[in-house]
Write a protein that holds these residues in place. Structure first.
Motif, mmCIF file in Angstrom:
data_model
loop_
_atom_site.group_PDB
_atom_site.id
_atom_site.type_symbol
_atom_site.label_atom_id
_atom_site.label_comp_id
_atom_site.label_asym_id
_atom_site.label_seq_id
_atom_site.Cartn_x
_atom_site.Cartn_y
_atom_site.Cartn_z
ATOM 1 N N SER A 153 -6.402 -17.479 20.682
ATOM 2 C CA SER A 153 -7.719 -17.763 20.110
ATOM 3 C C SER A 153 -8.699 -18.125 21.219
ATOM 4 C CB SER A 153 -7.635 -18.910 19.095
ATOM 5 O OG SER A 153 -7.184 -20.097 19.703
ATOM 6 N N LEU A 154 -9.957 -17.996 20.883
ATOM 7 C CA LEU A 154 -11.033 -18.240 21.838
ATOM 8 C C LEU A 154 -12.145 -18.974 21.103
ATOM 9 C CD1 LEU A 154 -11.549 -17.261 24.789
ATOM 10 C CD2 LEU A 154 -12.800 -15.356 23.816
ATOM 11 N N LYS A 155 -12.687 -19.968 21.762
ATOM 12 C CA LYS A 155 -13.801 -20.710 21.142
ATOM 13 C C LYS A 155 -14.868 -20.961 22.189
ATOM 14 C CE LYS A 155 -14.741 -25.211 19.040
ATOM 15 N NZ LYS A 155 -14.129 -26.395 18.403
ATOM 16 N N PHE A 156 -16.112 -20.765 21.792
ATOM 17 C CA PHE A 156 -17.237 -20.983 22.695
ATOM 18 C C PHE A 156 -18.268 -21.840 21.978
ATOM 19 C CE2 PHE A 156 -20.148 -20.122 26.061
ATOM 20 C CZ PHE A 156 -21.403 -20.019 25.467
ATOM 21 N N GLU A 157 -18.835 -22.808 22.704
ATOM 22 C CA GLU A 157 -19.913 -23.628 22.142
ATOM 23 C C GLU A 157 -21.030 -23.771 23.164
ATOM 24 O OE1 GLU A 157 -18.777 -27.511 20.835
ATOM 25 O OE2 GLU A 157 -18.349 -26.849 18.809
#
Lengths: 339, 384
Positions: free
Chosen positions: B239-243
């Protein structure tokens, strides 16, 4: 003998003291204040004026104390005071060591007195603005002379917070318009020859409207209303009875008073409303003449929990409530804008 | 005197304070401020404990003579600042009374659920906790889904990993952790958690890379599923998360996840926002979609979900919240559900959280109209 001489020397000040010193020694500050105020033209010594100033402050006669300290300043530090004012006006560099401690203490006493006066005001007025101007002048002088900086900061914050409170507590007109996505329920009964069956009616649609009211920094009281339009499904709650309709049009309005508590500086708020909801919805009667639909009163009262999340003038809101003395629930999710 | 007695009574029963996603309302944009896990959850660090004690929990029941420094000092394990820097411990309990269909004489159901009871240990070394090792062991309800006949221990570890901050901005973590995806809300029944399978028992063994920039944050997580499960059940993937920080105190982000086992493949993607409404008030929003494919095609579907969570803090220690959730379980059908949950969350003291949530679920279908279902939860969360 020596002891007697020493004691006489120590108490000689008292024995030879005038009324001011005697009243101070006896802690008769109220009497001293009255004595001074009825003899302001008298030629008190500097030491006596300092003692009287203390007494006036103890008696919370701050304005009188300000006048006394200005008198002290003009009598003993006028040249330095004028020079300081000139330097501040010309934005010249000020060397705190050029000014005696006693002069700085006079300024400190004056701003403390002004702070006590300002924080007693209960609303903004021309008199408050005048006092605030003088407070700012003396406060600036102390800041430039780097005297008791943290205490001066603290006193500035206290005064500014109070003035902000006086501004914010005033109620002002507030209004907005909004659009909500809503879901609401209604009561209906399927009457039959043997028994009645309640129908489950659940609608969804939109409510277009707004609110108007009064708000300050903490509370918001308003009337709000909107026009409802949507549709819903109808189904018997008894599985042995077959009755169902889809997409039955529903129209109406919702209106009522509300109150909110504003909980953040972004003006987000939480509160409640007590609206009345009126809806019109026509159900198709069953084919059999033995059955008919009985609609309950189109009016219902509700209590709803309301919250608003503000981003500048635009807001997002939620509403969730229950009909009074009924089981039906209403909820809404919307956006709006203040005008 | 009553204040002091109440304070002592509650302190004996209660461990530490907690940190949640909505604390963006207190201007904490990154979870790394208060947590050892850079994406939140798990034990909180010394700073997190102090913040919880001095800003989150109410000070109504603390002695008047205690200043903020004293509060921060007593936020440590056993109510004192630890005398060493390398070991931190925590004991944690969460349980709730669940009532379904309250008020119904025919169908009301009540039960007490012990949701969590665990002990946690953190070993940390190096400047600014450069090296950490975190372990957690305790009671936890079973994960889902599980085919019939498959067993799982009730007492287990839900988190154990090591971490290394290569630089203050970049860290590497390896072990059993929560998956990096979406907003990590504590409501494990939230559709945004259950549909993409990132709920409270969906931890995985893997490697997590974390980068914290000045105005953005990224996480990349590669995993082989939960190794304590049987091999055919493990959901392996990544998974990948960007903020990105927006307007200096909000966060906007996006996540993507792909994982599968012998029976199921999931691909999920979402967009989310965390908004600081100041003085502790916050708004969290997430919308996402999950494509689900089963081995035999019997339960293939694409689901869409949404979450809106609002927190309003009238004064310290108290939050009024609303959970509004949307679920369209199958995009090919017109049916959808909306679950609405007003609630109150109260931290009367350090180390104690009380929470009451009411949930109303309404189903919308063109072919039927069904009564709403209700439940309420009264939750107690205690930790030392």
């Amino acid at each position: 003998m020596i002891k007697l001489l020493i004691l006489s020397f120590l108490y000689s000040g008292f024995l030879w003291a005038g009324p001011v010193e005697q009243m101070v020694a006896g802690k008769r500050y109220a009497e001293l204040s009255r004595y001074y105020l009825s003899n302001t033209k008298r030629n008190f010594t500097r030491k006596q004026l300092i003692l009287i100033s203390d007494a006036l402050r103890r008696q919370r006669l701050f304005r009188e104390d300000i006048r006394l300290n200005i008198q002290l300043m003009n009598k003993y530090y006028k040249k330095q005071h004028v020079r300081l004012l000139k330097d501040i006006k010309a934005s010249n560099t000020i060397d705190p060591d050029d000014y005696p401690i006693s002069q700085k203490i006079i300024y400190w006493i004056i701003i403390s007195d002004y702070a006590n006066i300002l924080t007693k005001y209960e609303k903004r007025s021309p008199a408050l603005e005048k006092d605030y101007r003088f407070f700012q002048i003396f406060s600036k002088m102390l800041v430039d002379m780097e005297f008791r900086e943290s205490k001066v900061d603290k006193i500035n914050n206290k005064v500014n917070n109070h003035l902000e409170y006086l501004t914010n507590k005033v109620y002002r007109f507030a209004g907005s318009y909004n659009l909500q996505y809503v879901s609401w329920q209604r009561e209906a009964i399927l009457t039959g020859p043997l028994r009645d069956t309640s129908l489950n009616v659940t609608n969804r649609g939109y409510c277009l409207g707004g609110d108007m009211g009064m708000e300050n920094h903490l509370f918001h009281f308003y009337l709000d209303g909107c026009f409802l339009f949507g549709s819903g499904g109808v189904k018997s709650t008894d599985s042995s009875v077959e009755y169902q309709q889809s997409n039955v049009g529903a129209y109406g309005f919702k209106a009522g008073p509300g109150a909110s508590l504003i909980v953040s500086s972004s003006k987000s708020r939480i509160g409640f409303k007590v609206p009345v909801i009126y809806t019109i919805q026509r159900y198709q009667n069953p084919n059999s003449t033995q059955f008919s639909i009985e609609e309950k009163s189109p009016f219902s009262f509700m209590t709803t929990l309301f919250s608003r999340f503000q981003f500048g003038k635009t807001y997002f809101q939620t509403e969730f409530g229950k009909y009074i003395q009924k089981e039906e629930i209403f909820w809404g999710l919307g956006i709006g804008r203040e005008f | 005197m009553i204040k002091l007695i109440t304070f002592i009574f509650v302190i004996v029963l209660t461990p530490g304070a907690w940190a949640y996603t909505n604390f963006i309302g207190h201007s904490y944009t990154s979870c790394l401020n208060c947590h050892y896990n850079p994406f939140g959850g798990g034990p909180i660090n010394d700073y997190g404990r102090a913040v919880s004690a001095t800003a989150i929990s109410s000070d109504t029941f603390t002695p008047d003579s205690w200043d903020q420094e004293k509060l921060a000092y007593t936020s440590g394990f056993l109510f004192r600042k630890p005398k060493q820097d390398w070991l931190r411990t925590q004991i944690n309990y969460r349980g709730f009374q669940l009532v379904r269909n309250p008020g119904s004489s025919e169908s009301e159901q009540k039960e007490w659920i012990n949701m969590q009871f665990d002990g946690r240990v953190v070993l940390k070394f190096g400047e600014n906790d450069k090296f950490i090792a975190v372990a957690n062991y305790g009671y936890a309800p079973l994960p889902h889904p599980k085919p019939p006949g498959k067993e799982q221990a009730l007492w287990r570890s839900r988190e154990h990993y090591i971490g290394y901050r290569v630089t203050p901005k970049f860290g590497v973590y390896a072990g059993l952790m929560d998956q990096v995806y979406g907003i990590r809300v504590i409501e494990h029944i939230a559709y945004s958690r259950t549909i993409p399978q990132v709920a409270q028992n969906d931890q995985v063994h893997g490697v997590l890379l974390h980068y914290l920039g000045d105005t953005f944050e990224v996480g990349a997580h590669a995993y082989g599923g939960n190794l304590s499960q049987e091999e055919d059940l493990r959901m392996a993937g990544g998974s990948l998360k960007f903020e990105k920080t927006a307007f200096s105190h909000h966060r906007l982000g996006a996540s993507v996840k792909k994982a599968g086992n012998d029976y199921l493949d999931l691909v999920s993607y979402s967009a989310h926002g965390r908004f600081n409404l100041k003085e502790g008030s916050a708004l969290l929003a997430e919308i996402g979609q999950t494509d689900r494919k089963t081995q035999n095609g019997s339960d293939d579907r694409t689901s869409r979900y949404g979450l809106l969570q609002t927190y309003l803090r009238p004064f310290r220690g108290l939050y009024f919240l609303t959970n509004i959730e949307y679920l369209k379980r199958n995009l090919e059908l017109d049916d959808y559900s909306v679950r609405w949950g007003p609630g109150i969350q109260y931290f009367p003291l350090q180390r104690l959280e009380l929470r009451l949530d009411l949930y109303n679920t309404r189903n919308f279908s063109p072919d039927s109209s069904t009564p709403d279902s209700w439940m309420y939860l009264f939750q107690t969360h205690i930790w030392i």
